[in-house]
Design a protein around this motif. Structure first.
Motif, short mmCIF file in Angstrom:
data_model
loop_
_atom_site.label_atom_id
_atom_site.label_comp_id
_atom_site.label_asym_id
_atom_site.label_seq_id
_atom_site.Cartn_x
_atom_site.Cartn_y
_atom_site.Cartn_z
N VAL A 15 0.84 -1.20 0.00
CA VAL A 15 0.00 0.00 0.00
C VAL A 15 0.87 1.25 0.00
CG1 VAL A 15 -1.61 1.36 1.39
CG2 VAL A 15 -2.01 -1.09 1.06
N SER A 16 1.86 1.26 0.88
CA SER A 16 2.74 2.41 0.97
C SER A 16 3.50 2.65 -0.32
CB SER A 16 3.72 2.22 2.13
OG SER A 16 4.58 3.33 2.27
N ALA A 17 4.02 1.58 -0.92
CA ALA A 17 4.76 1.72 -2.18
C ALA A 17 3.88 2.30 -3.27
CB ALA A 17 5.32 0.36 -2.60
N HIS A 18 2.66 1.81 -3.40
CA HIS A 18 1.77 2.31 -4.45
C HIS A 18 1.43 3.78 -4.21
CE1 HIS A 18 -1.22 2.37 -7.59
NE2 HIS A 18 -2.12 2.79 -6.73
N LEU A 19 1.17 4.13 -2.96
CA LEU A 19 0.79 5.51 -2.68
C LEU A 19 1.93 6.47 -3.03
CD1 LEU A 19 -1.29 6.82 0.23
CD2 LEU A 19 0.77 8.03 -0.42
N HIS A 20 3.14 6.13 -2.59
CA HIS A 20 4.24 7.07 -2.79
C HIS A 20 4.82 7.02 -4.20
CE1 HIS A 20 4.30 8.36 1.37
NE2 HIS A 20 4.20 7.10 1.74
N GLU A 21 4.79 5.86 -4.83
CA GLU A 21 5.43 5.73 -6.14
C GLU A 21 4.48 6.02 -7.30
OE1 GLU A 21 7.24 1.86 -6.16
OE2 GLU A 21 8.25 2.23 -4.24
N THR A 22 3.18 5.94 -7.05
CA THR A 22 2.21 6.15 -8.13
C THR A 22 1.22 7.27 -7.82
OG1 THR A 22 2.38 3.83 -8.77
CG2 THR A 22 0.48 5.04 -9.59
N LEU A 23 0.54 7.17 -6.67
CA LEU A 23 -0.52 8.13 -6.38
C LEU A 23 0.00 9.50 -6.02
CD1 LEU A 23 -3.15 6.01 -4.40
CD2 LEU A 23 -2.94 6.39 -6.86
N ALA A 24 1.14 9.58 -5.38
CA ALA A 24 1.66 10.90 -4.96
C ALA A 24 1.77 11.85 -6.13
CB ALA A 24 3.00 10.73 -4.25
N GLY A 25 2.25 11.36 -7.26
CA GLY A 25 2.38 12.21 -8.44
C GLY A 25 1.05 12.69 -8.98
N ARG A 26 -0.03 11.98 -8.67
CA ARG A 26 -1.36 12.36 -9.13
C ARG A 26 -2.08 13.25 -8.12
NH1 ARG A 26 -4.18 8.20 -12.74
NH2 ARG A 26 -2.46 7.29 -13.91
N LEU A 27 -1.61 13.28 -6.88
CA LEU A 27 -2.33 13.98 -5.82
C LEU A 27 -1.65 15.25 -5.33
CD1 LEU A 27 -3.32 10.86 -3.67
CD2 LEU A 27 -4.84 12.19 -5.14
N LEU A 28 -0.34 15.25 -5.25
CA LEU A 28 0.36 16.42 -4.72
C LEU A 28 0.09 17.65 -5.57
CD1 LEU A 28 3.76 14.77 -3.73
CD2 LEU A 28 2.00 15.63 -2.16
N GLY A 29 -0.22 18.74 -4.90
CA GLY A 29 -0.54 19.99 -5.58
C GLY A 29 -1.99 20.15 -5.96
N LYS A 30 -2.80 19.11 -5.77
CA LYS A 30 -4.21 19.17 -6.15
C LYS A 30 -5.07 19.71 -5.00
CE LYS A 30 -3.60 17.32 -10.21
NZ LYS A 30 -4.07 15.96 -10.53
N ASP A 31 -6.26 20.14 -5.35
CA ASP A 31 -7.24 20.63 -4.38
C ASP A 31 -7.85 19.43 -3.67
OD1 ASP A 31 -9.40 21.64 -2.98
OD2 ASP A 31 -10.23 22.78 -4.66
N PRO A 32 -7.67 19.28 -2.35
CA PRO A 32 -8.18 18.10 -1.65
C PRO A 32 -9.69 18.04 -1.54
CG PRO A 32 -7.35 19.69 -0.07
CD PRO A 32 -6.98 20.21 -1.43
N LEU A 33 -10.37 19.15 -1.81
CA LEU A 33 -11.83 19.16 -1.71
C LEU A 33 -12.52 18.65 -2.96
CD1 LEU A 33 -12.43 22.50 0.21
CD2 LEU A 33 -11.93 20.22 1.10
N ARG A 34 -11.75 18.37 -4.01
CA ARG A 34 -12.33 17.81 -5.23
C ARG A 34 -12.27 16.28 -5.11
NH1 ARG A 34 -10.44 21.86 -10.09
NH2 ARG A 34 -11.73 20.40 -11.28
N ILE A 35 -13.02 15.78 -4.13
CA ILE A 35 -12.89 14.38 -3.71
C ILE A 35 -13.28 13.42 -4.82
CG2 ILE A 35 -13.64 12.65 -2.04
CD1 ILE A 35 -14.03 14.92 -0.02
N GLU A 36 -14.40 13.65 -5.46
CA GLU A 36 -14.87 12.75 -6.52
C GLU A 36 -13.85 12.69 -7.66
OE1 GLU A 36 -17.24 9.94 -7.96
OE2 GLU A 36 -18.07 11.12 -6.32
#
Length: 398
Positions: free
Chosen positions: A41-62
């Motif tokens: 889980v940690s590997a996927h979050l940091h190696e894949t999802l982080a690039g898609r999430l960092l800098g984004k608006d957290p309130l655009r949940i959907e």
């Protein structure tokens, strides 16, 4: 507002429970949780999802939820990709609640229930205090407190039922068929094994009669013919539901099983996203829709599954046999859905190790769970967790 950092945290003592923290440039954080395979889980979050999430608006949940699961390996599963996305999604809802100073159940449309009935899954204190999930008869029995309910249902089922009823809890879940399934690879059950597995049901009915509802958990371990055989043997004991009797990969097979028994079929925490639930419901294979919010895509997807169940006139029953943040997310979701039936709980957990790691647990009294108040989840990690020697943190920053 922007997401500035993502953290995964887990304790070696509970190394299948992963917490995720989402940090923002306004200093507001949200917390989420998932279960099993913390390293993956940690590997996927940091190696894949982080690039898609960092800098984004957290309130655009959907939008962010779709971004996290719009991957070739994360279309509809409960694999590491979906578990990571689930934990982030819960954290985003927690963060949203803190921004607007409202509990998550209010953000989901408000309460449909002032309280909801619970059942006790009869696990024990050390059920998740292990790196491995092992056969039922070796799951770390302990004397850590009065609620070693795994050993209880195997050795003193009538006494256990009385103990639960004394607390107002009138429903319990047990899995005495697992040893035979593991011994025979789910292909058959001998007469002696069947007699042993039926003994807890005989003792519960003899001791407390019909005052206790009994859910039967099969952990997807049986083939279809044997599952139907076991169902026939159990029917005289009037089980409340049969859960995950076979592997949850064939709507047709589960529908055949459902037609073979008058007992309600409950399924399944093993399904990820609304799509497989839709197929199961279309085939009339499920009577009770169970969702693990930490596995199926978070609160965002769980709400869709609850609505889908409601459209098919089926009740919704969130799973919880994992961790305290997951329980809080499940309670918020369940209490906000009109078709919620019952909430899973584990008294050895919410009176035990949950209190070692989080600031509060939901109020469970006289067989009911009550709403959590306060912004977001209303629950966070205790400061002491951050001081533990066995804490492992991984962080990705903008």
């Amino acid at each position: 507002m922007k997401i500035t950092a993502l953290e995964t945290l887990f304790l070696k003592e509970f190394n299948n429970v992963t917490w995720v923290r989402v940090h923002t440039d306004e200093g507001i954080t949200g917390i989420g949780e998932t279960y099993y395979g913390s390293g993956a889980v940690s590997a996927h979050l940091h190696e894949t999802l982080a690039g898609r999430l960092l800098g984004k608006d957290p309130l655009r949940i959907e939008e962010l939820n779709r971004e996290m699961v719009n991957l070739p390996l994360a279309q509809a599963s409960t694999g590491a990709e979906y578990r990571a996305a689930s934990a982030v999604d819960i954290a985003l809802w927690d963060l949203y609640g803190k921004v607007v100073n409202q509990p998550i159940h209010q953000l989901l449309g408000g309460l449909c229930w002032d309280k909801l009935r619970v059942y006790n899954t009869c696990a024990g204190y050390r059920y998740v205090r292990s790196a491995n999930i092992r056969p039922v008869d070796t799951w770390n029995f302990s004397a850590d407190g009065p609620y070693e309910d795994l050993q209880g249902f195997m050795e003193r089922p009538g006494e256990l039922a009385q103990s639960l009823l004394a607390q107002g809890i009138s429903a319990m879940k047990i899995w005495p068929f697992d040893p035979a399934a593991l011994a025979n690879k789910g292909r058959y059950i001998s007469a002696a094994e069947l007699k042993k597995a039926l003994h807890p049901f005989e003792e519960i009915r003899k001791t407390v009669g019909d005052r206790m509802d009994i859910m039967v958990e099969f952990h997807c371990l049986w083939d279809l013919p044997t599952a139907k055989q076991i169902a026939r043997e159990l029917e005289p004991f009037k089980p409340y539901w049969f859960e995950d009797s076979i592997r949850m990969n064939s709507p047709q097979a589960l529908a055949e099983y459902a037609r073979a028994t008058p007992v309600r079929v409950c399924a399944s925490e093993t399904l990820g996203s609304a799509a497989p639930y839709n197929e199961m419901l279309r085939h009339d294979a499920i009577d009770v829709v169970m969702v693990d919010i930490c596995w199926t895509g978070g609160i965002t997807e769980a709400r869709k599954i609850a609505i889908l169940a409601d459209i098919h006139h089926k009740p919704f029953a969130p799973h919880d046999c994992t961790g305290p943040i997951g329980l809080a997310a499940a309670v918020h979701t369940a209490l906000s859905q009109p078709n919620s039936l019952i909430q899973e709980t584990v008294r050895a957990f919410y009176t035990g190790w949950y209190k070692e790691v989080v600031t509060r647990v939901p109020t469970i009294k006289d067989g009911f769970v009550y709403p959590l108040e306060g912004p977001g989840l209303g629950v966070d990690l205790l400061p002491e967790v951050m001081e533990r020697d066995d804490l492992i943190i991984r962080r990705s920053e903008l």
